[in-house]
Design an enzyme around this catalytic site. Structure first.
Site, PDB file in Angstrom:
ATOM      1  N   ASP A 222       0.970  -1.194   0.024  1.00  0.00           N
ATOM      2  CA  ASP A 222      -0.025  -0.136   0.001  1.00  0.00           C
ATOM      3  C   ASP A 222       0.907   1.117   0.122  1.00  0.00           C
ATOM      4  O   ASP A 222       1.596   1.310   1.016  1.00  0.00           O
ATOM      5  CB  ASP A 222      -0.952  -0.044   1.135  1.00  0.00           C
TER       6      ASP A 222
ATOM      7  N   PHE B 179      -5.760   3.727   6.536  1.00  0.00           N
ATOM      8  CA  PHE B 179      -5.215   2.974   7.449  1.00  0.00           C
ATOM      9  C   PHE B 179      -5.490   1.569   7.792  1.00  0.00           C
ATOM     10  O   PHE B 179      -6.594   1.183   7.339  1.00  0.00           O
ATOM     11  CB  PHE B 179      -5.816   3.873   8.803  1.00  0.00           C
ATOM     12  N   GLY B 180      -4.631   0.723   8.217  1.00  0.00           N
ATOM     13  CA  GLY B 180      -4.951  -0.491   8.521  1.00  0.00           C
ATOM     14  C   GLY B 180      -5.901  -0.866   9.790  1.00  0.00           C
ATOM     15  O   GLY B 180      -6.219   0.242  10.304  1.00  0.00           O
TER      16      GLY B 180
ATOM     17  N   ASP C 116      -9.835  -5.408  -0.375  1.00  0.00           N
ATOM     18  CA  ASP C 116      -8.961  -5.032   0.564  1.00  0.00           C
ATOM     19  C   ASP C 116      -9.643  -3.952   1.682  1.00  0.00           C
ATOM     20  O   ASP C 116     -10.369  -2.945   1.450  1.00  0.00           O
ATOM     21  CB  ASP C 116      -8.039  -3.883  -0.458  1.00  0.00           C
ATOM     22  N   GLY C 117      -9.332  -4.450   3.025  1.00  0.00           N
ATOM     23  CA  GLY C 117      -9.927  -3.524   4.141  1.00  0.00           C
ATOM     24  C   GLY C 117     -10.877  -4.585   4.836  1.00  0.00           C
ATOM     25  O   GLY C 117     -11.905  -4.817   4.526  1.00  0.00           O
ATOM     26  N   GLY C 118     -10.407  -4.808   6.192  1.00  0.00           N
ATOM     27  CA  GLY C 118     -11.142  -5.384   7.049  1.00  0.00           C
ATOM     28  C   GLY C 118     -11.534  -6.726   6.913  1.00  0.00           C
ATOM     29  O   GLY C 118     -12.417  -7.514   7.211  1.00  0.00           O
TER      30      GLY C 118
HETATM   31 ZN    ZN Z   1      -4.409  -2.046  -0.406  1.00  0.00          ZN
END
Ligand code: ZN
Length: 202
Positions: free
Chosen positions: A13, A121-122, A153-155
């Site tokens: 990322d 943000f992660g 992508d994400g969660g």
């Molecule tokens: Zn990503």
């Protein structure tokens, strides 16, 4: 660890502090990773004006380059630029951007990345509205008969991986789930096991 794990790609990322509030890293780090990585580098550019840097990221070792729909007024041109560089081309959609907007470019895309959190943000909570988006995109891909992969992508974690795969996801990006686990290689293994017979990518 990732080299030796069952993971298929390195998802990287890149954040510029402008398109997204956070700043992560750029081509120097990617170049360093590419020297030791034994799997494709899947580079997700969360940056403004990505067209200015495509060749530099490719030279740094990016195998796939994904740009944001929201950052590209001339998306078709950027996708051709990525393909001309020799990388696979992807487009990412923020949570508020409908998949229908990709209708006229879908056949040129190797990857569509659905952001299931707001980028930057992660460790954020998964937005469930992403599931019908994935289904709709899968239908569009079937109708057009393209080989485009759907990446989410994400969660993403063990709790929603099955639902995501059933909706039509091909590639799961799991950062926090893997790297905050006590045993990251085992977390990858468990994600892979969920999709065992589907041959999906993590
Ligand atoms: Zn990503």
């Amino acid at each position: 660890m990732v080299n030796e794990s069952e993971a298929d790609w390195f998802h990287l990322d890149v954040m510029d502090g402008r398109f997204v509030p956070n700043i992560s890293f750029g081509m120097f780090i990617i170049e360093a990773i590419s020297r030791i990585a034994t799997k494709p580098l899947d580079v997700h550019l969360m940056i403004e004006s990505p067209d200015r840097y495509i060749e530099a990221f490719r030279a740094a070792g990016a195998d796939h380059i994904t740009v944001h729909y929201e950052a590209c007024p001339h998306l078709h041109r950027v996708i051709q630029q990525i393909k001309d560089s020799g990388a696979k081309a992807g487009v990412a959609l923020n949570p508020h951007t409908p998949v229908e907007l990709l209708e006229d470019i879908l056949e040129d895309l190797d990857i569509v990345l659905i952001m299931s959190v707001n980028p930057g943000f992660g460790g954020q909570k998964f937005i469930y509205r992403s599931i019908p988006k994935i289904r709709k995109l899968k239908d569009m891909i079937s109708v057009m008969n393209t080989k485009t992969l759907i990446e989410v992508d994400g969660g993403v974690g063990l709790q929603n991986a099955e639902t995501l795969l059933q909706a039509g996801t091909d590639v799961l990006v799991a950062g926090t789930t893997v790297f905050k686990a006590d045993d990251p290689a085992d977390a990858i293994h468990r994600l892979k096991t969920i999709g065992w017979d589907r041959g999906f990518l993590v």
